[in-house]
Design an enzyme around this catalytic site. Sequence first.
Site, PDB file in Angstrom:
ATOM      1  N   SER A 187      -3.109  -3.231   0.754  1.00 18.79           N
ATOM      2  CA  SER A 187      -2.341  -4.448   1.024  1.00 18.79           C
ATOM      3  C   SER A 187      -0.996  -4.459   0.285  1.00 18.79           C
ATOM      4  O   SER A 187      -0.148  -3.604   0.518  1.00 18.79           O
ATOM      5  CB  SER A 187      -3.197  -5.667   0.657  1.00 18.79           C
ATOM      6  N   ASP A 195       3.981  -7.826   4.019  1.00 22.03           N
ATOM      7  CA  ASP A 195       3.493  -6.959   2.949  1.00 22.03           C
ATOM      8  C   ASP A 195       3.115  -5.607   3.532  1.00 22.03           C
ATOM      9  O   ASP A 195       3.314  -5.347   4.721  1.00 22.03           O
ATOM     10  CB  ASP A 195       2.320  -7.604   2.202  1.00 22.03           C
ATOM     11  N   ASP A 244       0.447  -4.019   4.474  1.00 25.16           N
ATOM     12  CA  ASP A 244      -0.440  -3.852   5.620  1.00 25.16           C
ATOM     13  C   ASP A 244      -0.214  -4.906   6.694  1.00 25.16           C
ATOM     14  O   ASP A 244      -0.949  -4.971   7.678  1.00 25.16           O
ATOM     15  CB  ASP A 244      -1.905  -3.824   5.184  1.00 25.16           C
ATOM     16  N   ASP A 268      -0.434  -8.282   6.872  1.00 26.56           N
ATOM     17  CA  ASP A 268      -1.222  -9.495   7.112  1.00 26.56           C
ATOM     18  C   ASP A 268      -0.665 -10.711   6.380  1.00 26.56           C
ATOM     19  O   ASP A 268      -1.259 -11.796   6.416  1.00 26.56           O
ATOM     20  CB  ASP A 268      -2.703  -9.282   6.770  1.00 26.56           C
TER      21      ASP A 268
END
Length: 454
Positions: free
Chosen positions: A103, A247, A249, A251
Site C-alpha cells: 500500500s 497511494d 496500490d 485504494d
Amino acid sequence: MGTLFGTDGIRGRVNQYPMTPEMALRIGKTAAVFFRDKTSHKHPKIVIGRDTRLSGGMIESALVSGLCSQGADTYLADVLPTPGVAHLTTHLAADAGIVVSASHNPFYDNGIKFFNSRGFKLSDALENDMELWILDDHKKPPVIEDKAIGKIFPVSDAGMIYSNFLLNALPPDIKTRIGGMKIVLDCSNGATSTIAPNLFSRLGVEVIPLSTSPDGININDACGSQYPETLAKKVLASGSDIGFAFDGDGDRLIAVDETGNILTGDQLIAIFARFYHQHHLMENQTVVTTVMSNMGLGKALSDMQVTHLKTTVGDRYVMEQMVASGAHLGGEDSGHIIFLDAHTTGDGILAALQFLRVLVSENTVASQLANVMTVFPQILMNVTVNAKPAISDIKGLPEAITIIEKQLGDTGRVLIRYSGTQPMCRIMVEASTKTEATHFCGQLTEIIKIQIGT
C-alpha cells in the site's frame, strides 16, 4: 488479528519474516487448499495483481508456484491497483483475488492481501483460519498428482477491464461534461501510474501527470497521497481545476482544490455525503467511518441529519459495518473511500471520478465544496516501537491521557493505537487550536518514546 495477518493482510520488510519467498510459497500452497475447499471448481481460480515495488515479481512468483503446486489456476493481472484486482476477481468469476502490495509503505516493504469471490476482503475469522493453516507445521498440503497441478494464465487486458468498469460507474451525461478540465494526477509511482492518466485522458481531460515513472524503488517516495504538498504546488503553478493523489496500490485518494488547499479523506466523505443526501442517493442516511475521523466530520453529518457509525481502524472494518447497516458511503480520513453501490472496496480512481461528478453536477469549484466541513485541528505523530504492550500498561501514559482529556473537555479528544501493519504507535490529538493539539500530542509522544521507543 493474529500474529501473521494485520489490519490489511500480511505485511513486512522484504527478505525478512514473514515477507520472504519461502513464506510466500507456503502462503500460496495454503491459499490453494483453503479456497479449493470453498469452491466447486476442479481447479480453484485465483487472480493475482501487484503494485510496482521492486520485490513484487519475486513475491508473486513464489505465490504462484505455491498455488499451482496445489492445483490452483492463477490469472496474472501484472501491475494493477488493489481495487482493480477486486473487480477482476468478480469479473472472471474467480474463487479469490490476491494483491502483492504494501500500500502506502516504502518500497522495501511488501505485503499479501486477499479478496473473496465476491470481491470483499476476508473477515477476521477467515484470516484466522488461514493463519492457522499457514503456521501449523503439521498441516502440510497433500502432494498433488502431476496431471493435476495448476496452470498460469496472463490477463493481458486486465487494465482495460478495470478502466471500463470505472467509466461505467459514471452517468453518461457526466462523462461529457468532464471533458476540458485540467487535472493534476499524482500516481505515487505506483499501480495507478499508467491506468489513471489514460483513463482521465479518455474523458477528454487535460492531464498533468506527477510521479508516473515507477522504477521499483520510488513508489511512495515523497509523493502520492502521503505527501500531497507537491501536488498542491503543481495545481497552483498549472492553474488546474483540481489535483488528485493516489497511494502506491491505488485504494486511497487525497485531493487538492484549485486554491492549493489539501482535502483529506474526511472532507471528501463530507462532500460526497452532502451530495448523496441532497440528491436522494443515500437510502438509509448513514455514513460509516473509523474512530480516527475528524470531529468536524461528525458535526457536518449531524447537521445533515445523517447517522454516523464508527468502527475500529481499517477499511475492511468500515466495509463490514456498511454491509451490516446498509450504508452506501464510508471510508477513512487516510483516503480510503468506499461507494458500496459501485464497488466492494476502497478505490482511489473511482473516488476521484465521483468527485468530478459532484463538481460538474453542482457547477462549482472544489474549494466551495469543501465548505461543507470545518476541520478541527488534528495532530498525528508516529513513534517506532520495540514492543506493543497494552496502552494502559505504558508507564505514565494513562495518567497523562486523563489530565489532557480533562483539559480538552468537549472541544477535543485523544486517540492512541498501534499500527496493524508496522512496528509503530500512532498518537492523535484533536483540539480547538493547532497549538494546543501539537502541545498535548508532543507530551504523549515523548512518554511513549521513553518507554517503548526504539
